[in-house]
Write a protein that holds these residues in place. Sequence first.
Motif, short mmCIF file in Angstrom:
data_model
loop_
_atom_site.label_atom_id
_atom_site.label_comp_id
_atom_site.label_asym_id
_atom_site.label_seq_id
_atom_site.Cartn_x
_atom_site.Cartn_y
_atom_site.Cartn_z
N ASP A 32 -15.06 20.75 -15.07
CA ASP A 32 -13.95 21.61 -15.47
C ASP A 32 -13.02 21.96 -14.31
O ASP A 32 -11.89 22.39 -14.53
N LEU A 33 -13.47 21.80 -13.07
CA LEU A 33 -12.58 22.06 -11.94
C LEU A 33 -11.35 21.15 -11.99
O LEU A 33 -10.32 21.46 -11.40
N GLY A 34 -11.47 20.06 -12.69
CA GLY A 34 -10.33 19.16 -12.88
C GLY A 34 -9.21 19.76 -13.70
O GLY A 34 -8.13 19.19 -13.80
N ASN A 35 -9.44 20.93 -14.28
CA ASN A 35 -8.41 21.63 -15.06
C ASN A 35 -7.56 22.56 -14.20
O ASN A 35 -6.62 23.18 -14.70
N GLU A 91 -13.05 13.89 -13.44
CA GLU A 91 -12.00 14.86 -13.79
C GLU A 91 -11.24 15.37 -12.57
O GLU A 91 -10.12 15.88 -12.71
N LEU A 92 -11.81 15.24 -11.37
CA LEU A 92 -11.08 15.66 -10.18
C LEU A 92 -9.82 14.82 -10.00
O LEU A 92 -8.89 15.23 -9.32
N GLY A 93 -9.78 13.67 -10.64
CA GLY A 93 -8.58 12.83 -10.62
C GLY A 93 -7.40 13.47 -11.33
O GLY A 93 -6.26 13.04 -11.16
N LEU A 133 -24.14 13.95 -2.20
CA LEU A 133 -23.50 13.25 -3.31
C LEU A 133 -23.97 11.80 -3.37
O LEU A 133 -24.29 11.19 -2.35
N SER A 134 -24.01 11.27 -4.58
CA SER A 134 -24.46 9.90 -4.77
C SER A 134 -23.47 9.16 -5.67
O SER A 134 -22.50 9.74 -6.14
N ASP A 135 -23.76 7.92 -5.93
CA ASP A 135 -22.94 7.09 -6.80
C ASP A 135 -21.69 6.66 -6.06
O ASP A 135 -21.61 6.71 -4.86
N SER A 136 -20.66 6.29 -6.79
CA SER A 136 -19.44 5.81 -6.16
C SER A 136 -18.31 6.83 -6.35
O SER A 136 -18.42 7.76 -7.13
N ILE A 137 -17.23 6.60 -5.63
CA ILE A 137 -16.06 7.46 -5.76
C ILE A 137 -15.33 7.04 -7.02
O ILE A 137 -15.00 5.86 -7.19
N PRO A 138 -15.07 7.98 -7.93
CA PRO A 138 -14.42 7.60 -9.20
C PRO A 138 -12.97 7.18 -9.00
O PRO A 138 -12.32 7.52 -8.08
#
Length: 136
Positions: free
Chosen positions: A90-93, A114-116, A131-136
Motif C-alpha cells: 500500500d505504500l505505493g499509494n 507497487e512501489l513503481g 530483501l530477496s528476489d529481484s527488483i521489480p
Amino acid sequence: LSGNKIGGSFPNSFPLFANIQRFDISDNNMNGPLPDFSRATPLMRELDLSNQRQTEQGGLTGTIPPDFSQLNELLVLNLASNNLTEFPPDLGNLLKLKRLDLSSNSLSQSIPTELGNLAVLNELDLSNNLLSDSIP
C-alpha cells in the motif's frame, strides 16, 4: 524532538494533531510497533522516526501499518535504522512521496511492485536489509 533520550513505545492511539505537517523524533530510543498516524495527522508531509536503535532493545518493530498509505500529503518517510520486518504494498499509494528511506531494518520479503507507482519518488533507500528476489 530529534536527538534526545526519549524512550518507550508510542501510544496505541496517536494523539490528534490535525494540522501537523512535520514530525521528527529521530535519534531516540523508541521501541515497539508503529502507531497509525493517518487518522491523527492527515496533513503530514514529513515523518522521520529513524535511528531508534540507540540500545540493543531499541527500535521500532513489526510491520509498517497499511494505513500509512492514507497519508496523502506525505513527501518524506524515513524509518531507517529500526527493526521493521515488513512494508505493505500500500505504500505505493503515496503518490506525492519524494523520499522513502527504509534502510538498516530487517525487511525480508520481496520489494513490492507497487512501489513503481511512486512517479515523483527521487530517493529510495532500502540498503542493509534482508530483501530477496529481484527488483521489480
